[in-house]
Design an enzyme around this catalytic site. Sequence first.
Site, PDB file in Angstrom:
ATOM      1  N   ARG A   9       0.838  -1.207   0.000  1.00 13.03           N
ATOM      2  CA  ARG A   9       0.000   0.000   0.000  1.00 13.03           C
ATOM      3  C   ARG A   9       0.872   1.257   0.000  1.00 13.03           C
ATOM      4  O   ARG A   9       0.547   2.249  -0.646  1.00 13.03           O
ATOM      5  CB  ARG A   9      -0.944  -0.013   1.201  1.00 13.03           C
ATOM      6  N   GLN A  57     -10.338  10.439   7.170  1.00  9.57           N
ATOM      7  CA  GLN A  57     -10.295   9.004   7.494  1.00  9.57           C
ATOM      8  C   GLN A  57      -9.144   8.342   6.735  1.00  9.57           C
ATOM      9  O   GLN A  57      -8.877   7.171   6.911  1.00  9.57           O
ATOM     10  CB  GLN A  57     -11.615   8.343   7.083  1.00  9.57           C
ATOM     11  N   HIS A  75      -7.968   7.662  11.426  1.00  7.50           N
ATOM     12  CA  HIS A  75      -7.668   6.229  11.332  1.00  7.50           C
ATOM     13  C   HIS A  75      -6.180   5.931  11.268  1.00  7.50           C
ATOM     14  O   HIS A  75      -5.786   4.871  10.806  1.00  7.50           O
ATOM     15  CB  HIS A  75      -8.403   5.628  10.118  1.00  7.50           C
ATOM     16  N   CYS A  86       5.543   0.454  18.460  1.00  7.09           N
ATOM     17  CA  CYS A  86       6.093  -0.623  19.278  1.00  7.09           C
ATOM     18  C   CYS A  86       5.239  -0.691  20.543  1.00  7.09           C
ATOM     19  O   CYS A  86       4.915   0.355  21.116  1.00  7.09           O
ATOM     20  CB  CYS A  86       7.551  -0.316  19.635  1.00  7.09           C
ATOM     21  N   ALA A 131     -14.057  14.618  -6.666  1.00  7.25           N
ATOM     22  CA  ALA A 131     -13.408  15.711  -5.931  1.00  7.25           C
ATOM     23  C   ALA A 131     -12.567  16.596  -6.850  1.00  7.25           C
ATOM     24  O   ALA A 131     -12.532  17.818  -6.696  1.00  7.25           O
ATOM     25  CB  ALA A 131     -12.529  15.117  -4.836  1.00  7.25           C
TER      26      ALA A 131
HETATM   27  N1  APR Z   1     -14.516  11.910  -5.675  1.00  7.34           N
HETATM   28  C1  APR Z   1     -15.297  11.880  -4.562  1.00  7.34           C
HETATM   29  N2  APR Z   1     -15.802  10.756  -4.041  1.00  7.34           N
HETATM   30  C2  APR Z   1     -15.534   9.596  -4.661  1.00  7.34           C
HETATM   31  C3  APR Z   1     -14.737   9.541  -5.817  1.00  7.34           C
HETATM   32  C4  APR Z   1     -14.226  10.763  -6.344  1.00  7.34           C
HETATM   33  N3  APR Z   1     -13.474  10.809  -7.444  1.00  7.34           N
HETATM   34  N4  APR Z   1     -14.642   8.237  -6.207  1.00  7.34           N
HETATM   35  C5  APR Z   1     -15.341   7.521  -5.317  1.00  7.34           C
HETATM   36  N5  APR Z   1     -15.883   8.326  -4.377  1.00  7.34           N
HETATM   37  C6  APR Z   1     -16.695   7.972  -3.214  1.00  7.34           C
HETATM   38  C7  APR Z   1     -17.516   6.697  -3.340  1.00  7.34           C
HETATM   39  O1  APR Z   1     -18.756   6.967  -3.970  1.00  7.34           O
HETATM   40  C8  APR Z   1     -17.672   6.291  -1.875  1.00  7.34           C
HETATM   41  O2  APR Z   1     -18.822   6.899  -1.313  1.00  7.34           O
HETATM   42  O3  APR Z   1     -15.806   7.732  -2.141  1.00  7.34           O
HETATM   43  C9  APR Z   1     -16.425   6.883  -1.195  1.00  7.34           C
HETATM   44  C10 APR Z   1     -15.410   5.854  -0.754  1.00  7.34           C
HETATM   45  O4  APR Z   1     -15.974   5.066   0.260  1.00  7.34           O
HETATM   46  P1  APR Z   1     -15.098   3.999   1.087  1.00  7.34           P
HETATM   47  O5  APR Z   1     -14.263   3.197   0.154  1.00  7.34           O
HETATM   48  O6  APR Z   1     -16.040   3.255   1.970  1.00  7.34           O
HETATM   49  O7  APR Z   1     -14.098   4.941   1.914  1.00  7.34           O
HETATM   50  P2  APR Z   1     -14.275   5.654   3.329  1.00  7.34           P
HETATM   51  O8  APR Z   1     -15.653   6.196   3.512  1.00  7.34           O
HETATM   52  O9  APR Z   1     -13.129   6.575   3.482  1.00  7.34           O
HETATM   53  O10 APR Z   1     -14.066   4.416   4.314  1.00  7.34           O
HETATM   54  C11 APR Z   1     -14.023   4.645   5.699  1.00  7.34           C
HETATM   55  O11 APR Z   1     -13.369   2.379   6.092  1.00  7.34           O
HETATM   56  O12 APR Z   1     -12.127   0.437   5.666  1.00  7.34           O
HETATM   57  C12 APR Z   1     -12.227   1.586   6.428  1.00  7.34           C
HETATM   58  O13 APR Z   1     -10.489   2.584   7.631  1.00  7.34           O
HETATM   59  C13 APR Z   1     -11.024   2.495   6.322  1.00  7.34           C
HETATM   60  O14 APR Z   1     -10.912   4.908   6.500  1.00  7.34           O
HETATM   61  C14 APR Z   1     -11.584   3.821   5.890  1.00  7.34           C
HETATM   62  C15 APR Z   1     -13.038   3.717   6.357  1.00  7.34           C
END
Ligand code: APR
Length: 233
Positions: free
Chosen positions: A63, A94, A112, A120, A222
């Site tokens: 990653r 997040q 997060h 450690c 975004a």
């Molecule tokens: N611009 C804006 N939003 C977008 C874009 C983009 N180009 N592409 C995708 N998205 C949106 C999707 O529609 C979705 O709603 O981003 C969101 C991503 O969602 P997740 O993958 O669930 O991410 P997130 O909400 O940050 O997850 C929260 O889950 O697994 C854990 O710890 C991890 O911090 C993470 C937390």
Amino acid sequence: MEIDSSGYKNIVYFTGAGMSAESGVPTYRGSGGIWSEYRWQEYACQTAFEEDPQKVLAFHELRRQAVLACRPHTGHDVIAEQERVHSGVTVVTQNIDGMHQRAGNKKVIELHGSLWRLRCPWHGVIEDIGEKYQSYKCRGCGSWLRPDIVWFGDSLDPGVVSEATGAIRNCDLLVSIGTSGVVWPAAGFPQIARENGARLIEINPEPNEMSHLYDETIRTGAGSALPGLFKKQ
Ligand code: APR
């Protein structure tokens, strides 16, 4: 829509994985999401780390490599510029990828944790930036070092949550970008801002369960929504 940020005292940019999507960092959920390719039970929880720390650390190195191959996009630059021109800007994220900091933001609350820190159990947190970790084990005591990331089943750092909640309570404008709103306590932040009278804007190509809380929604990515959103100061 054009927002005059000088009309607001405290502005929070509340970001999730979608903020970094246009930089090339995959989101967690949805097609192509990290959790559809990797089972979090094997890579992102304390039990997995205790069973096979090497495998979990190697996954996080992958990653790190993927994130370092990406760069902040124009949307990140807009948020960094907003912090330069407005004294009341805070990013509550997040994301663990450090993209906001790379773009130039200083006031970033990482709910997060971070891909760029290890922990450690005896000697605390170590900053470690690079594709490979400098060491998988603590140089002081030989313990396995654990990514300083909030995994599934972990509690968030109470100090960080209280700092983030304070910023959310105090803000009069919340711009939420790229989060699916399913992971708590972050999923509850828009409601807290709303209860405190803030204006709420959502930037996300897809609606989700929290979308009804927002005053305005911008259904694009975004990188295209943020440039031009704010009046030039
Ligand atoms: N611009 C804006 N939003 C977008 C874009 C983009 N180009 N592409 C995708 N998205 C949106 C999707 O529609 C979705 O709603 O981003 C969101 C991503 O969602 P997740 O993958 O669930 O991410 P997130 O909400 O940050 O997850 C929260 O889950 O697994 C854990 O710890 C991890 O911090 C993470 C937390």
